[in-house]
Motif scaffolding. Structure first.
Motif, PDB file in Angstrom:
ATOM      1  N   UNK A  31     -12.770  -6.500 -12.445  1.00 33.20           N
ATOM      2  CA  UNK A  31     -12.779  -6.418 -10.983  1.00 33.20           C
ATOM      3  C   UNK A  31     -11.391  -6.739 -10.428  1.00 33.20           C
ATOM      4  N   UNK A  32     -10.785  -7.810 -10.894  1.00 29.12           N
ATOM      5  CA  UNK A  32      -9.451  -8.194 -10.414  1.00 29.12           C
ATOM      6  C   UNK A  32      -8.390  -7.178 -10.801  1.00 29.12           C
ATOM      7  N   UNK A  33      -8.490  -6.586 -11.989  1.00 31.49           N
ATOM      8  CA  UNK A  33      -7.544  -5.543 -12.399  1.00 31.49           C
ATOM      9  C   UNK A  33      -7.622  -4.343 -11.460  1.00 31.49           C
ATOM     10  N   UNK A  34      -8.840  -3.915 -11.148  1.00 34.45           N
ATOM     11  CA  UNK A  34      -9.023  -2.766 -10.255  1.00 34.45           C
ATOM     12  C   UNK A  34      -8.465  -3.087  -8.876  1.00 34.45           C
ATOM     13  N   UNK A  35      -8.809  -4.245  -8.344  1.00 41.80           N
ATOM     14  CA  UNK A  35      -8.345  -4.609  -7.003  1.00 41.80           C
ATOM     15  C   UNK A  35      -6.821  -4.724  -6.936  1.00 41.80           C
ATOM     16  N   UNK A  36      -6.195  -5.280  -7.968  1.00 42.34           N
ATOM     17  CA  UNK A  36      -4.740  -5.394  -7.979  1.00 42.34           C
ATOM     18  C   UNK A  36      -4.083  -4.019  -8.056  1.00 42.34           C
ATOM     19  N   UNK A  37      -4.582  -3.149  -8.917  1.00 40.09           N
ATOM     20  CA  UNK A  37      -4.006  -1.808  -9.050  1.00 40.09           C
ATOM     21  C   UNK A  37      -4.143  -1.018  -7.747  1.00 40.09           C
ATOM     22  N   UNK A  38      -5.324  -1.080  -7.129  1.00 38.22           N
ATOM     23  CA  UNK A  38      -5.536  -0.372  -5.865  1.00 38.22           C
ATOM     24  C   UNK A  38      -4.660  -0.965  -4.772  1.00 38.22           C
ATOM     25  N   UNK A  39      -4.551  -2.280  -4.722  1.00 37.02           N
ATOM     26  CA  UNK A  39      -3.684  -2.930  -3.745  1.00 37.02           C
ATOM     27  C   UNK A  39      -2.236  -2.447  -3.890  1.00 37.02           C
ATOM     28  N   UNK A  40      -1.770  -2.318  -5.111  1.00 32.08           N
ATOM     29  CA  UNK A  40      -0.395  -1.840  -5.326  1.00 32.08           C
ATOM     30  C   UNK A  40      -0.214  -0.424  -4.795  1.00 32.08           C
ATOM     31  N   UNK A  41      -1.177   0.449  -5.052  1.00 30.12           N
ATOM     32  CA  UNK A  41      -1.077   1.833  -4.576  1.00 30.12           C
ATOM     33  C   UNK A  41      -1.112   1.881  -3.044  1.00 30.12           C
ATOM     34  N   UNK A  42      -2.023   1.135  -2.433  1.00 30.87           N
ATOM     35  CA  UNK A  42      -2.110   1.104  -0.974  1.00 30.87           C
ATOM     36  C   UNK A  42      -0.845   0.508  -0.357  1.00 30.87           C
ATOM     37  N   UNK A  43      -0.328  -0.549  -0.959  1.00 33.83           N
ATOM     38  CA  UNK A  43       0.887  -1.195  -0.452  1.00 33.83           C
ATOM     39  C   UNK A  43       2.064  -0.230  -0.513  1.00 33.83           C
ATOM     40  N   UNK A  44       2.152   0.554  -1.577  1.00 36.50           N
ATOM     41  CA  UNK A  44       3.230   1.543  -1.671  1.00 36.50           C
ATOM     42  C   UNK A  44       3.161   2.533  -0.513  1.00 36.50           C
ATOM     43  N   UNK A  45       1.950   2.968  -0.161  1.00 34.70           N
ATOM     44  CA  UNK A  45       1.811   3.875   0.980  1.00 34.70           C
ATOM     45  C   UNK A  45       2.277   3.174   2.249  1.00 34.70           C
ATOM     46  N   UNK A  46       1.760   1.966   2.493  1.00 36.89           N
ATOM     47  CA  UNK A  46       2.085   1.249   3.727  1.00 36.89           C
ATOM     48  C   UNK A  46       3.582   0.958   3.853  1.00 36.89           C
ATOM     49  N   UNK A  47       4.232   0.643   2.750  1.00 38.47           N
ATOM     50  CA  UNK A  47       5.650   0.276   2.804  1.00 38.47           C
ATOM     51  C   UNK A  47       6.604   1.457   2.760  1.00 38.47           C
TER      52      UNK A  47
END
Length: 152
Positions: free
Chosen positions: A48-64
């Motif tokens: 669960x934490x691996x999935x959330x971290x990976x998705x967070x990184x992808x979303x953060x890249x879009x936002x930044x």
């Protein structure tokens, strides 16, 4: 060409969000996804934490990076292939890819894509003139069926 914000149709996806590409949205989508995963997919805490971290990184890249100071949208879609237990995550935008020379980056930056690749079983990144599509696949994710939820 299909809209890069929605890479699959809503009927194909189990979890679909399209919203403004900013830090607040990233945090909210991460929380919403965590709740959805906890109720819909059988995962141990590490997965669960691996999935959330990976998705967070992808979303953060879009936002930044995708829109470089302009407002834009990002899409998050998640679906579970019930046949083989694979969770498929799509993060999309209509921005432009920003190539950065790794040698010019400080040591504290530039770890998002390597993290996505390390945490997922497969990551593909498609850059087009119409936006970027990141797809990550996570194996061994058992989908919880509605009847299982009702009997719990």
């Amino acid at each position: 060409m299909s809209d890069p914000i929605l890479s699959t149709t809503a009927t194909d996806a189990d979890f679909v969000y399209v919203d403004t590409a900013d830090a607040r949205t990233v945090a909210r989508l991460r929380r919403e996804l965590a709740r959805w995963l906890e109720t819909q997919v059988t995962l141990d805490a590490e997965k669960l934490n691996d999935i959330l971290l990976a998705v967070n990184e992808a979303l953060t890249n879009v936002a930044e990076f995708a829109y470089r100071g302009r407002q834009g949208m990002m899409g998050l879609q998640v679906r579970c292939d019930r046949a083989d237990g694979t969770l498929i995550v799509d993060v999309t935008d209509r921005g432009t890819w920003r190539h950065v020379d790794p040698a010019s980056q400080p040591n504290t930056r530039g770890r998002g894509i390597p993290l996505m690749r390390a945490l997922s079983d497969r990551t593909t990144i498609a850059r087009t003139p119409h936006g970027t599509h990141v797809q990550m696949e996570f194996a061994d994710c058992a989908h919880v069926r509605a009847e299982e939820l009702a009997s719990a």
